[in-house]
Design a protein around this motif. Sequence first.
Motif, mmCIF file in Angstrom:
data_model
loop_
_atom_site.group_PDB
_atom_site.id
_atom_site.type_symbol
_atom_site.label_atom_id
_atom_site.label_comp_id
_atom_site.label_asym_id
_atom_site.label_seq_id
_atom_site.Cartn_x
_atom_site.Cartn_y
_atom_site.Cartn_z
ATOM 1 N N GLY A 1 37.557 36.915 55.275
ATOM 2 C CA GLY A 1 37.548 37.402 53.974
ATOM 3 C C GLY A 1 36.417 38.769 54.032
ATOM 4 O O GLY A 1 36.399 39.546 54.822
ATOM 5 N N ALA A 2 35.503 38.675 53.140
ATOM 6 C CA ALA A 2 34.396 39.529 52.994
ATOM 7 C C ALA A 2 33.089 39.067 53.759
ATOM 8 O O ALA A 2 31.959 39.659 53.727
ATOM 9 N N ILE B 1 34.289 46.816 50.899
ATOM 10 C CA ILE B 1 35.668 46.195 50.521
ATOM 11 C C ILE B 1 36.864 47.392 50.794
ATOM 12 O O ILE B 1 37.707 47.120 51.473
ATOM 13 N N SER C 1 39.891 47.108 53.562
ATOM 14 C CA SER C 1 41.267 47.472 53.330
ATOM 15 C C SER C 1 41.686 48.190 54.110
ATOM 16 O O SER C 1 43.089 48.504 54.191
ATOM 17 N N GLY D 1 45.652 39.807 47.159
ATOM 18 C CA GLY D 1 45.383 39.937 48.355
ATOM 19 C C GLY D 1 46.099 38.974 49.402
ATOM 20 O O GLY D 1 47.025 38.014 48.767
ATOM 21 N N ARG E 1 44.222 40.749 54.022
ATOM 22 C CA ARG E 1 43.566 42.113 53.323
ATOM 23 C C ARG E 1 43.322 41.825 51.768
ATOM 24 O O ARG E 1 44.076 41.109 51.286
ATOM 25 N N PRO E 2 42.127 42.564 51.532
ATOM 26 C CA PRO E 2 42.000 42.521 49.932
ATOM 27 C C PRO E 2 43.239 42.974 49.192
ATOM 28 O O PRO E 2 43.695 43.991 49.394
ATOM 29 N N SER F 1 40.393 43.134 44.075
ATOM 30 C CA SER F 1 39.178 43.148 44.896
ATOM 31 C C SER F 1 38.913 44.607 45.002
ATOM 32 O O SER F 1 37.438 44.861 45.107
ATOM 33 N N HIS G 1 36.516 46.050 42.302
ATOM 34 C CA HIS G 1 35.410 45.464 42.127
ATOM 35 C C HIS G 1 34.396 46.201 41.811
ATOM 36 O O HIS G 1 34.303 47.281 42.091
ATOM 37 N N GLU H 1 35.765 35.956 42.074
ATOM 38 C CA GLU H 1 36.054 36.213 43.365
ATOM 39 C C GLU H 1 37.288 35.364 43.449
ATOM 40 O O GLU H 1 37.840 34.641 42.414
ATOM 41 N N THR I 1 37.813 34.645 51.332
ATOM 42 C CA THR I 1 37.224 35.049 50.100
ATOM 43 C C THR I 1 36.696 36.352 49.797
ATOM 44 O O THR I 1 36.025 36.724 50.723
ATOM 45 N N TYR I 2 37.155 36.932 48.783
ATOM 46 C CA TYR I 2 36.842 38.380 48.527
ATOM 47 C C TYR I 2 36.366 38.373 47.134
ATOM 48 O O TYR I 2 36.692 37.743 46.065
#
Length: 532
Positions: A13-14, A262, A266, A295, A302-303, A307, A310, A338, A349-350
Amino acid sequence: MPVATTHCVALQGAVGHLIDVQVDVSQGAVATSLVGRPDASINESRDRIRTAITNSRFEWPTTRRVTILLSPADLPKRGTHFDLAIAVGVLAAAEKKDTLREALRDTVMLGELTLDGRLRTVPGVLAMTLAASARGFSRVFVPEPQAREAAMVPGMTVFGFRTLAQVIAELRGVEVPHAPPVDASPSGSLLNWRGSERLAEVDMGDLIGMHEARYALEVAAAGGHHLMLSGPKGAGKTSLAERIPGILPDLDVDEALELTAICSLSGVLDAGQDLITQRPFFAPHHSCTRASLLGGGSGKVRPGELSRAHHGVLFLDEFPHFNNDIVESLRQPLESGEVTIARGEETATYPARAMFVLAANPCPCGNYTPSPIDGDPCSCGEVKRREYRRKLEGPVMDRIDITRNVMPVGKHEAEDRFARPERSSVIRERVTAARRTQSQRYAGTHWRVNGQAPGARLREEWPLTPRGTDLLDEAIYAGRITRRGATSVHRLAWTVADLAGIEQPGEFEVDVALRLRLGDPLPLDVVQGRAS
């Protein structure tokens, strides 16, 4: 020969995890083993890296066994950005001297290799550089077009190179050979991605009337509150929503780094793109898929647009038309800010702390009015209307802080030649001042605005006045709001107070917050200053 260790970053994720790329070149059956849960793209790197090394006029240890470990071994690794770290590790392990091995300390390697030894750009460089910096690393080697992206991280020394030969020359302390420029094709236009051209054309000063809705937007923007706009078609719900970015302040440095990271994940961040400072605005169509919004996707996760919005605005027009699984999946991001995507052994998790703006008509055709004057223009039956409104109830709507019914502008307002609606720049000044107050209030925490503060901490550290608390308790016991709704009212009361410059919200602020929460008419004192 001793083991050589280079460093790379694996993304879940991130979240970035530091990876030690350990390479051992020893006696044994001639082979190249790659272990540590690599995916197919990393397994294929053995052939890419070997060819890149030989075409860069370095020697591959053809008579020895090469063992490559990606540590920790229990963490899944994905992506071609491990190429550079593995290639440098092989050359360092095969070298009799310690020159390369000593030069690799506190250094992270990111980049994909072509067969002729050139470095290609990879998505997620900013997120990986942030992760490396958080773990104490001070140097990072990246493809030249992405050096500017990596340099956004404070305190990080960035080296941008075009080829593997240039990287090795820099590590050995010799003259870096010249190489032709890298062809960095843009991955996506951020201008079109954020719709900046369209947003620059709209201003709150263009809207006539709608004073209560305008105030609701101002409160939502100042405190980062989620907003629901309802009303017949053509009443101005979309016009209001797309003007919200114009009254929001620019991103601060931390927010800008998060959003730009992010975008990098992406794959929509162009090489050489500056730090994004304007808040994004996304308005996905109600026919979008769950993966595009939240996502996911085939292959690499990918987000989604949630996200990518954000710290900005996510506008969900015609909300009742969204699929049921999408509506139900919004509970987590609305509550926690999130989104977590679990697929097989992979969990990503993003961040998704966007300001949600929902819009809905009173019925599928958009013409229904409870008390029609000249007959009922609605062509929907009661069953269809009830099914349409069903998605506007329940746990998801309980997480929306503000509800406001938008009605068409009356003739007396449309023809008022003396009306002077406030411009976005004027409202933005008040929103910025209110957010500055909140930033000082929540200094030392991970919250930035009132809409993010948890209810328990609000009641403990930032309570209402005794009379304001009594008014809120009366609404709870009367069944007008739930306990979660009471927390939203508490947050809203603080935002109303911040906009008015009041030190602590009292009875009047709580009353305004309750009206915003329940969709009731607002006091004239609140909107009269914005109706001039």
